[in-house]
Scaffold this active site. Structure first.
Site, mmCIF file in Angstrom:
data_model
loop_
_atom_site.group_PDB
_atom_site.id
_atom_site.type_symbol
_atom_site.label_atom_id
_atom_site.label_comp_id
_atom_site.label_asym_id
_atom_site.label_seq_id
_atom_site.Cartn_x
_atom_site.Cartn_y
_atom_site.Cartn_z
ATOM 1 N N ARG A 1 0.299 43.353 8.300
ATOM 2 C CA ARG A 1 -0.792 42.663 7.365
ATOM 3 C C ARG A 1 -0.293 41.523 6.988
ATOM 4 O O ARG A 1 0.836 41.337 6.554
ATOM 5 C CB ARG A 1 -1.234 43.613 6.435
ATOM 6 N N CYS B 1 3.442 41.693 -4.359
ATOM 7 C CA CYS B 1 2.968 40.649 -3.781
ATOM 8 C C CYS B 1 3.756 39.414 -3.807
ATOM 9 O O CYS B 1 3.249 38.369 -3.703
ATOM 10 C CB CYS B 1 1.522 40.504 -4.073
#
Length: 252
Positions: A86, A197
């Site tokens: 991803r 992230c």
């Protein structure tokens, strides 16, 4: 154009069947989730299966997206680490976090990845709004954020804010897999093993951390209602009958 200004809905073309809606009854191992997504996405791309949304929880683990920086894995031995295809960087998954795997055929909808990400953000924002929580986009960081005025301001003087939902997708033959995660009541200390992230200087929060003692099943109902507002009708997945998940626009 900013994501905030993109069209809010991401409906399929007229005549397309409703999206299958599946909720895993128990925690799902990450390798099993990847195998299932690969199989389902291939069948959807081949026209052999309808689109699918799959809601799961995972045992504690970290995943590394295609942009992950090894320096952001602060505690490499804390939990298993999975390399994944991803987009994005390091994320945490674990109990108390609702992971929503979204397998949609963008050829049936709109072949616009940016608009798709904005629609997923909108799904979270609408779900939070139904529980009186204001979630917000940030053009320079994907995901959904919550302002924390009770916290000290950031070094630049702006208001502190925490991330409540992460988004990371992959497309193959215009069919999406992976998706998003919403923090309901995870152990927030578990995020300390990574730089979530790859974004430093911000915190992580959850619905319970914000003072909402909600149950996962309640959040699932809100998610489904918001999904139908943005992406269109759903139907209970035939392989996994559900109870208490119908609403006025769902197809039993």
């Amino acid at each position: 154009m900013q994501r905030e200004n993109l069209e809010k809905t991401f409906f399929a073309a007229d005549g397309c069947p409703p999206v299958r809606w599946r909720i895993a009854p128990s925690p799902v191992e990450y390798a099993e989730a990847i195998d299932t997504m690969e199989r389902e996405a291939a069948a959807i791309a081949a026209g052999e299966a309808d689109e699918l949304v799959w809601l799961v929880e995972h045992p504690p683990l970290y995943t590394a997206g295609t942009s992950a920086d090894a320096a952001d894995l602060v505690m490499p031995d804390r939990f298993p680490v999975f390399q994944t295809g991803r987009g994005g960087e390091y994320t945490y998954h674990g109990p108390g976090q609702r992971v929503v795997y979204v397998m949609l055929d963008l050829k049936r909808r709109k072949q616009d990845v940016r608009a798709f990400v904005a629609a997923l953000e909108g799904l979270v924002i609408e779900t939070l709004a139904s529980m009186n929580v204001r979630g917000e986009r940030r053009e320079d960081r994907v995901g959904v954020w919550v302002r924390r005025p009770e916290r000290p301001p950031l070094p630049d003087g702006s208001m502190a804010e925490d991330k409540i939902a992460a988004i990371g997708i992959r497309l193959r033959r215009w069919v999406s897999f992976h998706g998003m995660s919403l923090n309901v009541d995870p152990d927030l200390d578990h995020f300390g093993g990574i730089v979530p992230c790859g974004i430093r200087g911000y915190g992580v929060t959850s619905l319970v951390d914000l003072g909402l003692p909600v149950m996962m099943a309640d959040v699932d109902i809100k998610l489904r209602q918001a999904f139908e507002d943005i992406f269109g009708p759903t139907v209970n997945d035939a392989c996994c009958p559900l109870s208490g998940q119908e609403n006025s626009r769902s197809v039993a």
